[in-house]
Design an enzyme around this catalytic site. Structure first.
Site, PDB file in Angstrom:
ATOM      1  N   ASP A  33       0.898  -1.271  -0.183  1.00 34.09           N
ATOM      2  CA  ASP A  33       0.064  -0.063  -0.066  1.00 34.09           C
ATOM      3  C   ASP A  33       0.893   1.285   0.033  1.00 34.09           C
ATOM      4  OD1 ASP A  33      -3.420   0.499   0.957  1.00 34.09           O
ATOM      5  OD2 ASP A  33      -1.987   2.144   1.208  1.00 34.09           O
ATOM      6  N   ASN A  89     -12.830  -3.278   2.712  1.00 37.14           N
ATOM      7  CA  ASN A  89     -13.401  -2.260   2.844  1.00 37.14           C
ATOM      8  C   ASN A  89     -14.738  -2.292   1.653  1.00 37.14           C
ATOM      9  OD1 ASN A  89     -12.362  -1.346   5.046  1.00 37.14           O
ATOM     10  ND2 ASN A  89     -10.833  -0.250   4.031  1.00 37.14           N
ATOM     11  N   GLN A  96     -14.577   2.347   1.344  1.00 38.27           N
ATOM     12  CA  GLN A  96     -13.705   1.980   0.217  1.00 38.27           C
ATOM     13  C   GLN A  96     -13.475   3.330  -0.455  1.00 38.27           C
ATOM     14  OE1 GLN A  96     -15.788  -0.973  -2.085  1.00 38.27           O
ATOM     15  NE2 GLN A  96     -13.932  -1.104  -3.435  1.00 38.27           N
ATOM     16  N   VAL A  98     -10.839   2.804  -3.583  1.00 38.06           N
ATOM     17  CA  VAL A  98     -10.572   2.297  -4.729  1.00 38.06           C
ATOM     18  C   VAL A  98     -11.476   1.129  -5.116  1.00 38.06           C
ATOM     19  CG1 VAL A  98      -8.831   1.342  -6.388  1.00 38.06           C
ATOM     20  CG2 VAL A  98      -8.305   2.995  -4.390  1.00 38.06           C
ATOM     21  N   HIS A 102     -10.240  -5.493  -3.151  1.00 35.84           N
ATOM     22  CA  HIS A 102      -8.914  -5.514  -2.775  1.00 35.84           C
ATOM     23  C   HIS A 102      -8.915  -5.932  -1.202  1.00 35.84           C
ATOM     24  CE1 HIS A 102      -9.738  -1.345  -2.432  1.00 35.84           C
ATOM     25  NE2 HIS A 102      -9.251  -1.289  -1.286  1.00 35.84           N
ATOM     26  N   HIS A 104      -6.978  -5.983   2.322  1.00 38.38           N
ATOM     27  CA  HIS A 104      -5.629  -5.325   2.974  1.00 38.38           C
ATOM     28  C   HIS A 104      -5.131  -6.500   3.839  1.00 38.38           C
ATOM     29  CE1 HIS A 104      -6.770  -0.964   2.518  1.00 38.38           C
ATOM     30  NE2 HIS A 104      -8.117  -1.553   2.226  1.00 38.38           N
TER      31      HIS A 104
END
Ligand code: 5GP
Length: 116
Positions: A33, A89, A96, A98, A102, A104
């Site tokens: 990240d 998220n 969220q 993006v 995804h 994390h």
């Protein structure tokens, strides 16, 4: 941020913008990240641009399972033997930003609960 299928993460998959990639296979890629919230903060994404978890379909079942096994593999690769936090998220209330699914991986320190 708007919910377009084309995001910065698709550009990372295609190597159009740089990222610190730590794992890749046919279905998924993992990279650090850019704004790390822990000593280890890695994002695992499918190459398929599913905008968010709520958009995944029954045919994505194997892919979703694969992503969790990639999390496990990357966490081991990073030496997170004391544990780690895995976060997805989803949407506005989920925080969220993006809209390319995804996971994390956060580790290298104790993770408090509940999250903010
Ligand atoms: P979200 O808030 O959607 O769950 O998480 C998006 C994450 O993507 C954030 O933690 C943010 O720091 C990260 N991020 C956003 N843009 C980039 C980028 O261009 N490169 C990398 N490596 N991470 C990014």
């Amino acid at each position: 941020m708007s919910e377009a299928s084309e995001t910065i993460f698709s550009k990372i998959v295609r190597r159009e913008i740089p990222a610190d990639i730590v794992y890749e296979d046919d279905l998924a890629i993992a990279f650090r990240d850019i704004n790390a919230q822990a000593p280890v903060h890695i994002l695992v994404i499918p190459k398929k641009p599913i905008p968010k978890l709520a958009d995944a379909q029954p045919e994505d079942q194997a892919l979703l399972g694969h992503l969790l096994l990639v999390v496990q593999r990357v966490a081991a690769q990073e030496g997170l033997t004391q544990g780690y936090r895995t976060v997805i998220n989803t949407g506005e209330d989920g925080g969220q930003t993006v809209y390319h699914l995804h996971l994390h991986i956060l580790g290298g320190r104790f993770m408090a609960w509940p999250p903010g």
